[in-house]
Write a protein that holds these residues in place. Structure first.
Motif, PDB file in Angstrom:
ATOM      1  N   ASN A  94      14.697  -9.899 -18.421  1.00  0.00           N
ATOM      2  CA  ASN A  94      13.402  -9.807 -19.094  1.00  0.00           C
ATOM      3  C   ASN A  94      13.546  -9.480 -20.581  1.00  0.00           C
ATOM      4  N   THR A  95      14.678  -9.862 -21.146  1.00  0.00           N
ATOM      5  CA  THR A  95      14.905  -9.685 -22.577  1.00  0.00           C
ATOM      6  C   THR A  95      14.966 -11.054 -23.254  1.00  0.00           C
ATOM      7  N   ARG A  96      15.046 -11.050 -24.581  1.00  0.00           N
ATOM      8  CA  ARG A  96      14.987 -12.299 -25.334  1.00  0.00           C
ATOM      9  C   ARG A  96      16.117 -13.263 -24.970  1.00  0.00           C
ATOM     10  N   ASP A  97      17.254 -12.736 -24.534  1.00  0.00           N
ATOM     11  CA  ASP A  97      18.398 -13.593 -24.214  1.00  0.00           C
ATOM     12  C   ASP A  97      18.395 -14.051 -22.756  1.00  0.00           C
ATOM     13  N   ALA A  98      17.327 -13.799 -22.013  1.00  0.00           N
ATOM     14  CA  ALA A  98      17.275 -14.162 -20.595  1.00  0.00           C
ATOM     15  C   ALA A  98      17.458 -15.671 -20.406  1.00  0.00           C
ATOM     16  N   LYS A  99      18.158 -16.019 -19.343  1.00  0.00           N
ATOM     17  CA  LYS A  99      18.427 -17.430 -19.044  1.00  0.00           C
ATOM     18  C   LYS A  99      17.405 -17.956 -18.039  1.00  0.00           C
ATOM     19  N   LEU A 100      16.888 -19.143 -18.314  1.00  0.00           N
ATOM     20  CA  LEU A 100      15.921 -19.785 -17.425  1.00  0.00           C
ATOM     21  C   LEU A 100      16.628 -20.225 -16.147  1.00  0.00           C
ATOM     22  N   MET A 101      16.243 -19.649 -15.002  1.00  0.00           N
ATOM     23  CA  MET A 101      16.902 -19.956 -13.730  1.00  0.00           C
ATOM     24  C   MET A 101      16.200 -21.052 -12.947  1.00  0.00           C
ATOM     25  N   GLY A 102      14.872 -21.129 -13.052  1.00  0.00           N
ATOM     26  CA  GLY A 102      14.178 -22.114 -12.245  1.00  0.00           C
ATOM     27  C   GLY A 102      12.678 -21.976 -12.313  1.00  0.00           C
ATOM     28  N   VAL A 103      12.015 -22.518 -11.294  1.00  0.00           N
ATOM     29  CA  VAL A 103      10.553 -22.504 -11.252  1.00  0.00           C
ATOM     30  C   VAL A 103      10.094 -22.180  -9.835  1.00  0.00           C
ATOM     31  N   GLU A 104       8.879 -21.658  -9.757  1.00  0.00           N
ATOM     32  CA  GLU A 104       8.261 -21.431  -8.453  1.00  0.00           C
ATOM     33  C   GLU A 104       6.801 -21.867  -8.526  1.00  0.00           C
ATOM     34  N   TYR A 105       6.376 -22.609  -7.510  1.00  0.00           N
ATOM     35  CA  TYR A 105       4.982 -22.990  -7.367  1.00  0.00           C
ATOM     36  C   TYR A 105       4.390 -22.140  -6.249  1.00  0.00           C
ATOM     37  N   ILE A 106       3.230 -21.576  -6.488  1.00  0.00           N
ATOM     38  CA  ILE A 106       2.616 -20.641  -5.551  1.00  0.00           C
ATOM     39  C   ILE A 106       1.231 -21.164  -5.171  1.00  0.00           C
ATOM     40  N   ILE A 107       0.990 -21.299  -3.869  1.00  0.00           N
ATOM     41  CA  ILE A 107      -0.299 -21.823  -3.412  1.00  0.00           C
ATOM     42  C   ILE A 107      -0.905 -20.897  -2.362  1.00  0.00           C
ATOM     43  N   SER A 108      -2.202 -21.028  -2.191  1.00  0.00           N
ATOM     44  CA  SER A 108      -2.923 -20.207  -1.222  1.00  0.00           C
ATOM     45  C   SER A 108      -2.587 -20.626   0.203  1.00  0.00           C
ATOM     46  N   GLU A 109      -2.902 -19.750   1.123  1.00  0.00           N
ATOM     47  CA  GLU A 109      -2.718 -20.057   2.543  1.00  0.00           C
ATOM     48  C   GLU A 109      -3.533 -21.285   2.933  1.00  0.00           C
ATOM     49  N   ARG A 110      -4.724 -21.406   2.381  1.00  0.00           N
ATOM     50  CA  ARG A 110      -5.590 -22.547   2.682  1.00  0.00           C
ATOM     51  C   ARG A 110      -4.911 -23.868   2.332  1.00  0.00           C
ATOM     52  N   LEU A 111      -4.309 -23.928   1.122  1.00  0.00           N
ATOM     53  CA  LEU A 111      -3.630 -25.162   0.727  1.00  0.00           C
ATOM     54  C   LEU A 111      -2.350 -25.380   1.522  1.00  0.00           C
ATOM     55  N   PHE A 112      -1.626 -24.308   1.801  1.00  0.00           N
ATOM     56  CA  PHE A 112      -0.381 -24.454   2.554  1.00  0.00           C
ATOM     57  C   PHE A 112      -0.634 -25.111   3.912  1.00  0.00           C
ATOM     58  N   LYS A 113      -1.709 -24.724   4.566  1.00  0.00           N
ATOM     59  CA  LYS A 113      -1.998 -25.254   5.900  1.00  0.00           C
ATOM     60  C   LYS A 113      -2.330 -26.737   5.880  1.00  0.00           C
TER      61      LYS A 113
END
Length: 261
Positions: A94-113
């Motif tokens: 969480n500092t300025r030199d942090a390396k980008l590791m990836g991405v996460e998409y987050i959805i509601s239970e309603r959409l997941f179903k």
């Protein structure tokens, strides 16, 4: 819950600690004066709407799908798109030199179903992460954090890491890996949690206790497929440079680190 979103976004502005530097050192010459000037000029003159839209910071943990031995802390910078969808960029610090590791998409239970069965295999639940206290929102007052966690507890995440910083300490190598979240006590290396709690000066046990009244639904059918031995990872395909989805059952960390991701 809709009425809480603007309040949460407002409270999250400017929150977060600077106590987790990257453990990765990339090769390269020091930034030149010319590039520093360009960076300063760009920051002053260019707008960055997608970056400005990031309004939450979450700290949690991931592991390689199919390999419980490959665990790491993940710093999420989240944009709340609407009442059912969020997206996060993930860093190794969480500092300025942090390396980008990836991405996460987050959805509601309603959409997941509504997702087809094959798609559900890529997603993990957040119930345990919230209720256990292993997922936190650093810098938020307790009431605001609890409101945010009540929003997240019944959501589902699809996470891809593009830089495996637990093993690749200079550059991002290989192909992306599908990541999962923990679902029960005893799965995560306790040393990771002890180290995190010390840096952030938090007590996961107390956080867990404070979240007892957050209502968590049972994980929806199809999520956390790894619990049933159904693990999915990408594999390289010779020829046109395409990436194909292939099911690979990893049983040891050695298989993951041998390039079979």
């Amino acid at each position: 819950m809709k009425g809480t979103l603007p309040l949460i976004a407002l409270l999250l502005c400017g929150c977060g600690a600077h106590n987790s530097p990257s453990q990765v050192t990339s090769p390269g010459a020091p930034t030149s004066t010319e590039k520093k000037l360009l960076d300063t000029g760009a920051a002053a003159m260019q707008s960055r709407p997608p970056i400005d839209a990031i309004n939450a910071y979450l700290d949690g943990f991931h592991f390689y799908n199919g390999d419980h031995n490959g665990q790491m802390e993940a710093h999420h910078y989240v944009t709340i798109l609407n009442d059912d969808v969020m997206q996060a960029v993930i860093y190794d610090g969480n500092t300025r030199d942090a390396k980008l590791m990836g991405v996460e998409y987050i959805i509601s239970e309603r959409l997941f179903k509504t997702l087809p069965p094959e798609e559900k295999k890529y997603w993990h639940s957040h119930q345990y992460e919230v209720k256990s206290g292993t997922l936190i929102a650093p810098g938020l007052p307790p009431l605001a954090e609890k409101a945010l966690m009540s929003r997240i507890v019944n959501t589902y995440g699809k996470t891809w890491h593009t830089w495996h910083t637990d093993r690749d300490k200079t550059l991002p190598l290989g192909i992306p890996a599908l990541m999962m979240g923990f679902t029960a006590d005893g799965q995560m290396d306790p040393r990771l949690l002890i180290d995190r709690d010390k840096r952030f000066d938090v007590d996961t046990k107390k956080i867990r206790e404070s979240r007892k009244d957050i209502i968590a639904h049972p994980a929806a059918a199809g999520a956390n497929a790894w619990e049933h031995g159904d693990t999915v990872q990408l594999k390289s395909v010779k020829g046109g440079g395409d990436i194909a989805h292939g099911e690979t059952h990893f049983t040891t960390s050695e298989q993951t680190r041998s390039g079979k991701l």
